[in-house]
Design a protein around this motif. Structure first.
Motif, PDB file in Angstrom:
ATOM      1  N   GLY A  21       0.820  -1.215   0.000  1.00 24.91           N
ATOM      2  CA  GLY A  21       0.000   0.000   0.000  1.00 24.91           C
ATOM      3  C   GLY A  21       0.847   1.255   0.000  1.00 24.91           C
ATOM      4  O   GLY A  21       0.560   2.219  -0.730  1.00 24.91           O
ATOM      5  N   PHE A  22       1.905   1.262   0.815  1.00 21.88           N
ATOM      6  CA  PHE A  22       2.825   2.407   0.835  1.00 21.88           C
ATOM      7  C   PHE A  22       3.437   2.618  -0.545  1.00 21.88           C
ATOM      8  O   PHE A  22       3.544   3.745  -1.023  1.00 21.88           O
ATOM      9  N   ARG A  23       3.857   1.525  -1.181  1.00 23.01           N
ATOM     10  CA  ARG A  23       4.494   1.607  -2.502  1.00 23.01           C
ATOM     11  C   ARG A  23       3.545   2.215  -3.524  1.00 23.01           C
ATOM     12  O   ARG A  23       3.938   3.080  -4.312  1.00 23.01           O
ATOM     13  N   GLU A  24       2.300   1.780  -3.506  1.00 24.71           N
ATOM     14  CA  GLU A  24       1.305   2.322  -4.450  1.00 24.71           C
ATOM     15  C   GLU A  24       1.108   3.817  -4.227  1.00 24.71           C
ATOM     16  O   GLU A  24       1.036   4.587  -5.185  1.00 24.71           O
ATOM     17  N   LYS A  25       1.040   4.239  -2.974  1.00 22.96           N
ATOM     18  CA  LYS A  25       0.883   5.665  -2.667  1.00 22.96           C
ATOM     19  C   LYS A  25       2.099   6.461  -3.129  1.00 22.96           C
ATOM     20  O   LYS A  25       1.965   7.573  -3.650  1.00 22.96           O
ATOM     21  N   LEU A  26       3.302   5.908  -2.922  1.00 24.30           N
ATOM     22  CA  LEU A  26       4.530   6.589  -3.340  1.00 24.30           C
ATOM     23  C   LEU A  26       4.587   6.736  -4.857  1.00 24.30           C
ATOM     24  O   LEU A  26       4.938   7.808  -5.369  1.00 24.30           O
ATOM     25  N   LEU A  27       4.250   5.684  -5.569  1.00 23.63           N
ATOM     26  CA  LEU A  27       4.296   5.728  -7.030  1.00 23.63           C
ATOM     27  C   LEU A  27       3.242   6.679  -7.593  1.00 23.63           C
ATOM     28  O   LEU A  27       3.444   7.293  -8.639  1.00 23.63           O
ATOM     29  N   ALA A  28       2.121   6.804  -6.891  1.00 25.80           N
ATOM     30  CA  ALA A  28       1.061   7.708  -7.330  1.00 25.80           C
ATOM     31  C   ALA A  28       1.336   9.153  -6.910  1.00 25.80           C
ATOM     32  O   ALA A  28       0.607  10.065  -7.301  1.00 25.80           O
ATOM     33  N   GLY A  29       2.369   9.360  -6.090  1.00 23.54           N
ATOM     34  CA  GLY A  29       2.707  10.707  -5.634  1.00 23.54           C
ATOM     35  C   GLY A  29       1.828  11.188  -4.494  1.00 23.54           C
ATOM     36  O   GLY A  29       1.794  12.379  -4.185  1.00 23.54           O
ATOM     37  N   GLU A  30       1.125  10.280  -3.840  1.00 27.11           N
ATOM     38  CA  GLU A  30       0.220  10.634  -2.756  1.00 27.11           C
ATOM     39  C   GLU A  30       0.905  10.649  -1.387  1.00 27.11           C
ATOM     40  O   GLU A  30       0.293  11.061  -0.407  1.00 27.11           O
ATOM     41  N   ALA A  31       2.142  10.172  -1.319  1.00 22.94           N
ATOM     42  CA  ALA A  31       2.843  10.106  -0.034  1.00 22.94           C
ATOM     43  C   ALA A  31       4.320  10.424  -0.231  1.00 22.94           C
ATOM     44  O   ALA A  31       4.837  10.377  -1.353  1.00 22.94           O
ATOM     45  N   ASP A  32       4.975  10.766   0.878  1.00 24.98           N
ATOM     46  CA  ASP A  32       6.402  11.059   0.876  1.00 24.98           C
ATOM     47  C   ASP A  32       7.138   9.930   1.607  1.00 24.98           C
ATOM     48  O   ASP A  32       6.734   9.550   2.716  1.00 24.98           O
ATOM     49  N   PHE A  33       8.179   9.397   0.994  1.00 24.12           N
ATOM     50  CA  PHE A  33       8.913   8.266   1.555  1.00 24.12           C
ATOM     51  C   PHE A  33       9.420   8.590   2.962  1.00 24.12           C
ATOM     52  O   PHE A  33       9.266   7.795   3.890  1.00 24.12           O
ATOM     53  N   ALA A  34      10.016   9.764   3.112  1.00 26.87           N
ATOM     54  CA  ALA A  34      10.593  10.137   4.410  1.00 26.87           C
ATOM     55  C   ALA A  34       9.521  10.198   5.499  1.00 26.87           C
ATOM     56  O   ALA A  34       9.745   9.740   6.622  1.00 26.87           O
ATOM     57  N   GLU A  35       8.369  10.742   5.163  1.00 25.36           N
ATOM     58  CA  GLU A  35       7.291  10.836   6.145  1.00 25.36           C
ATOM     59  C   GLU A  35       6.767   9.457   6.537  1.00 25.36           C
ATOM     60  O   GLU A  35       6.505   9.190   7.713  1.00 25.36           O
ATOM     61  N   LEU A  36       6.609   8.576   5.548  1.00 23.79           N
ATOM     62  CA  LEU A  36       6.167   7.214   5.837  1.00 23.79           C
ATOM     63  C   LEU A  36       7.173   6.498   6.734  1.00 23.79           C
ATOM     64  O   LEU A  36       6.801   5.777   7.655  1.00 23.79           O
ATOM     65  N   ALA A  37       8.454   6.700   6.451  1.00 23.15           N
ATOM     66  CA  ALA A  37       9.504   6.059   7.258  1.00 23.15           C
ATOM     67  C   ALA A  37       9.462   6.572   8.697  1.00 23.15           C
ATOM     68  O   ALA A  37       9.549   5.790   9.644  1.00 23.15           O
ATOM     69  N   LYS A  38       9.343   7.880   8.854  1.00 23.74           N
ATOM     70  CA  LYS A  38       9.299   8.458  10.206  1.00 23.74           C
ATOM     71  C   LYS A  38       8.102   7.941  10.996  1.00 23.74           C
ATOM     72  O   LYS A  38       8.198   7.693  12.189  1.00 23.74           O
ATOM     73  N   GLU A  39       6.984   7.767  10.309  1.00 27.89           N
ATOM     74  CA  GLU A  39       5.750   7.374  10.978  1.00 27.89           C
ATOM     75  C   GLU A  39       5.645   5.873  11.228  1.00 27.89           C
ATOM     76  O   GLU A  39       5.150   5.444  12.261  1.00 27.89           O
ATOM     77  N   HIS A  40       6.141   5.055  10.305  1.00 24.57           N
ATOM     78  CA  HIS A  40       5.867   3.623  10.375  1.00 24.57           C
ATOM     79  C   HIS A  40       7.081   2.707  10.554  1.00 24.57           C
ATOM     80  O   HIS A  40       6.915   1.567  10.949  1.00 24.57           O
ATOM     81  N   SER A  41       8.286   3.156  10.219  1.00 22.87           N
ATOM     82  CA  SER A  41       9.438   2.257  10.218  1.00 22.87           C
ATOM     83  C   SER A  41       9.807   1.780  11.621  1.00 22.87           C
ATOM     84  O   SER A  41       9.820   2.560  12.578  1.00 22.87           O
ATOM     85  N   ALA A  42      10.126   0.505  11.725  1.00 18.58           N
ATOM     86  CA  ALA A  42      10.531  -0.096  12.998  1.00 18.58           C
ATOM     87  C   ALA A  42      12.042  -0.041  13.212  1.00 18.58           C
ATOM     88  O   ALA A  42      12.552  -0.580  14.187  1.00 18.58           O
ATOM     89  N   ASP A  43      12.760   0.608  12.286  1.00 15.87           N
ATOM     90  CA  ASP A  43      14.215   0.747  12.421  1.00 15.87           C
ATOM     91  C   ASP A  43      14.506   2.086  13.097  1.00 15.87           C
ATOM     92  O   ASP A  43      14.451   3.133  12.452  1.00 15.87           O
ATOM     93  N   PRO A  44      14.824   2.078  14.405  1.00 12.62           N
ATOM     94  CA  PRO A  44      15.012   3.346  15.115  1.00 12.62           C
ATOM     95  C   PRO A  44      16.211   4.149  14.604  1.00 12.62           C
ATOM     96  O   PRO A  44      16.216   5.372  14.699  1.00 12.62           O
TER      97      PRO A  44
END
Length: 163
Positions: A41-64
């Motif tokens: 789902g994240f990938r589809e949003k990124l490819l469609a330009g609906e989301a920013d990779f950095a923002e998704l990472a800050k919000e959802h990534s489990a890598d501190p």
């Protein structure tokens, strides 16, 4: 004075990559399949330009370590990554976003940002010097330790029975 040629100086170059990722770690609450679906789902949003990779990472990534930096891992040699992660990055073009990739840490969505060939000659020289000094010091200390053990050892020779 003009230098025409250098001999004996060995340059060490290595290909380095700069990438970023979003890690979703499956848990008791979040199934393996759900984690993969989230990243799709994240990938589809990124490819469609609906989301920013950095923002998704800050919000959802489990890598501190990388989440606060927008998922960026910084420049490093690909060999430092686990095999599945490294192989997936090797198949990406610059700025391409991968399909979800499973590793021992969980599911990753990654993007290759840049590639470069870095000159690590000085770093290798420093590592070599450190190893030489470490080996020399280790050898000296182990000799001292063995001498101390031998000096503190107490051996009593008892007569054999029947003598």
């Amino acid at each position: 004075m003009k230098v025409k040629d250098l001999r004996g100086i060995e340059t060490v170059e290595v290909e380095e990559i700069n990438a970023r990722h979003i890690l979703i770690a499956p848990s008791i609450i979040l199934s393996d399949e759900k984690a993969k679906t989230m990243l799709k789902g994240f990938r589809e949003k990124l490819l469609a330009g609906e989301a920013d990779f950095a923002e998704l990472a800050k919000e959802h990534s489990a890598d501190p370590g990388s989440a606060l930096k927008g998922g960026e891992l910084g420049w490093s040699e690909p060999s430092k990554y686990v095999a599945d992660f490294r192989d997936a990055l090797a198949n990406l073009e610059i700025d391409e976003i991968s399909q979800p990739v499973k590793t021992q840490y969980g599911w990753h969505l990654m993007q290759l940002l840049e590639k470069r060939v870095g000159d690590i000659t000085e770093q290798r020289k420093e590592e070599k010097a450190y190893q030489l000094l470490f080996q020399r010091k280790f050898s000296e200390e182990s000799d001292v330790w063995l001498r101390e053990i031998r000096a503190s050892a107490y051996i009593e020779v008892l007569p054999q029975q029947g003598e």
